[in-house]
Design an enzyme around this catalytic site. Sequence first.
Site, PDB file in Angstrom:
ATOM      1  N   LYS A  28       0.804  -1.083   0.008  1.00 44.58           N
ATOM      2  CA  LYS A  28       0.089  -0.046   0.077  1.00 44.58           C
ATOM      3  C   LYS A  28       0.886   1.324  -0.060  1.00 44.58           C
ATOM      4  O   LYS A  28       1.838   1.479   1.097  1.00 44.58           O
ATOM      5  CB  LYS A  28      -0.833  -0.025   1.400  1.00 44.58           C
TER       6      LYS A  28
HETATM    7  C1  E4P Z   1      -8.023   1.232   4.445  1.00 46.96           C
HETATM    8  O1  E4P Z   1      -7.423   0.805   3.832  1.00 46.96           O
HETATM    9  C2  E4P Z   1      -8.013   2.384   5.037  1.00 46.96           C
HETATM   10  O2  E4P Z   1      -6.770   2.698   5.553  1.00 46.96           O
HETATM   11  C3  E4P Z   1      -8.986   2.629   6.014  1.00 46.96           C
HETATM   12  O3  E4P Z   1     -10.248   1.997   5.752  1.00 46.96           O
HETATM   13  C4  E4P Z   1      -9.283   4.105   6.866  1.00 46.96           C
HETATM   14  O4  E4P Z   1     -10.392   3.751   7.535  1.00 46.96           O
HETATM   15  P1  E4P Z   1     -10.766   5.221   8.504  1.00 46.96           P
HETATM   16  O5  E4P Z   1     -11.060   6.371   7.839  1.00 46.96           O
HETATM   17  O6  E4P Z   1     -11.762   4.656   9.450  1.00 46.96           O
HETATM   18  O7  E4P Z   1      -9.443   5.254   9.307  1.00 46.96           O
END
Ligand code: E4P
Length: 218
Positions: A83
């Site tokens: 990522k």
């Molecule tokens: C996933 O890949 C993201 O990092 C995550 O869904 C972010 O979620 P949040 O906005 O609840 O922290």
Amino acid sequence: MKFFVDTADIAEIRDLAATGLVDGVTTNPSLVAKSGRKFLDVVKEICEVIPGPVSAEVAAVDHATMLGEGRKLAKIAHNVVVKVPLTPDGLKTCKALRAEGTKVNVTLCFSPAQAILAAKAGASYVSPFVGRLDDVGVDGMGLIGDIVQIYDSYPEFETEVLVASVRHPMHVVVAGKLGADVVTLPPPVLRQMFNHPLTDMGLAAFLADWAKTGQSIV
Ligand code: E4P
């Protein structure tokens, strides 16, 4: 429609994997911090539990360091998806990792323009954060609609739309209506999706009537 779970909590992942509904996992540095565990150990363990894609995020912001981190993460298991943030260095790293055959999830996407860049960089997934947009008064699901529409016009774009920052089941329902490829669900949201009071009432009535028959199936 694929379901990923958005957590670095291995107990939660094992529990939800048992439902047979989990196709993959996403993590981020905040979720790893919350787990209180060593990042590389957690990623390895998740990859052993879930055969599908497991997103593990780099921590650097410059291309050279990100690339080194991404290569290290990719070596942990065949199903690791690296990522990277949606920045110029992140997309440069995306392109380099993709050329090496590593899958990449481009994260922190908040606009259709950014999603176009991620697709051009060959991202395997783009992660638009719908909940965080809703939080600031912008329609998160509107962004998903825009990205799906744009990507549909260009068959050469192979990037899957991964709906992230999901807060409730309606985000999942709308993602489905819009034809998003993947949603990544915080465990409580996946559990909430099972709930309906009419299911509970109907089951209670069926069980009560069944008891009156005095029968058993096995
Ligand atoms: C996933 O890949 C993201 O990092 C995550 O869904 C972010 O979620 P949040 O906005 O609840 O922290």
